[in-house]
Design a protein around this motif. Structure first.
Motif, PDB file in Angstrom:
ATOM      1  N   HIS A  34       0.814  -1.054   0.021  1.00 30.94           N
ATOM      2  CA  HIS A  34       0.157   0.034   0.220  1.00 30.94           C
ATOM      3  C   HIS A  34       0.929   1.162  -0.107  1.00 30.94           C
ATOM      4  O   HIS A  34       0.510   2.312  -0.349  1.00 30.94           O
ATOM      5  N   TYR A  35       2.284   1.332   0.208  1.00 28.88           N
ATOM      6  CA  TYR A  35       3.000   2.131  -0.011  1.00 28.88           C
ATOM      7  C   TYR A  35       3.245   2.760  -1.413  1.00 28.88           C
ATOM      8  O   TYR A  35       3.843   3.643  -1.673  1.00 28.88           O
ATOM      9  N   CYS A  52       5.092   7.746  -1.283  1.00 27.13           N
ATOM     10  CA  CYS A  52       4.785   9.017  -0.397  1.00 27.13           C
ATOM     11  C   CYS A  52       5.976   9.546   0.245  1.00 27.13           C
ATOM     12  O   CYS A  52       6.127  10.816   0.103  1.00 27.13           O
ATOM     13  N   ARG A  76      -2.439   7.999   1.435  1.00 30.51           N
ATOM     14  CA  ARG A  76      -2.735   6.266   1.569  1.00 30.51           C
ATOM     15  C   ARG A  76      -4.375   6.243   2.296  1.00 30.51           C
ATOM     16  O   ARG A  76      -4.638   5.201   2.652  1.00 30.51           O
ATOM     17  N   GLU A  95      -6.173   2.981   2.085  1.00 30.02           N
ATOM     18  CA  GLU A  95      -5.516   1.975   1.612  1.00 30.02           C
ATOM     19  C   GLU A  95      -5.371   0.449   2.489  1.00 30.02           C
ATOM     20  O   GLU A  95      -5.227  -0.607   2.256  1.00 30.02           O
TER      21      GLU A  95
END
Length: 90
Positions: A9-10, A19, A39, A42
């Motif tokens: 999810h990063y 990010c 995020r 997420e």
């Protein structure tokens, strides 16, 4: 296999940018606000993520207002009372 240090999810943003590549150039509160916006949803509750972002934005606003108020007060003391006034307030 999931990477616990750099989970998927990063890396989900369509731009391919992570990010941290943006937030590492910001102060703590701004960076965290961007992180939660980036995020949001997420890995959990999207509304909670947005509230967390808002909390960091509010904290940054408070910090900037304090600096502005303190700067104004210091300039006022400097003009009205001279250096002795600043030393008394410190």
């Amino acid at each position: 296999m999931s990477d616990p240090i750099n989970p998927s999810h990063y890396q989900n943003h369509p731009s391919g940018i992570e990010c941290i590549q943006i937030t590492e150039h910001l102060n703590f509160c701004r960076g965290n606000a961007i992180k939660y916006l980036w995020r949001a949803g997420e890995k959990g509750d999207e509304i909670e993520d947005l509230r967390k972002a808002r909390w960091y934005v509010d904290r940054e606003i408070q910090r900037l207002e304090f600096i502005a108020k303190d700067k104004f007060r210091s300039e006022e003391v400097l003009i009205g009372e001279g250096l002795e006034g600043i030393q008394k307030d410190a």
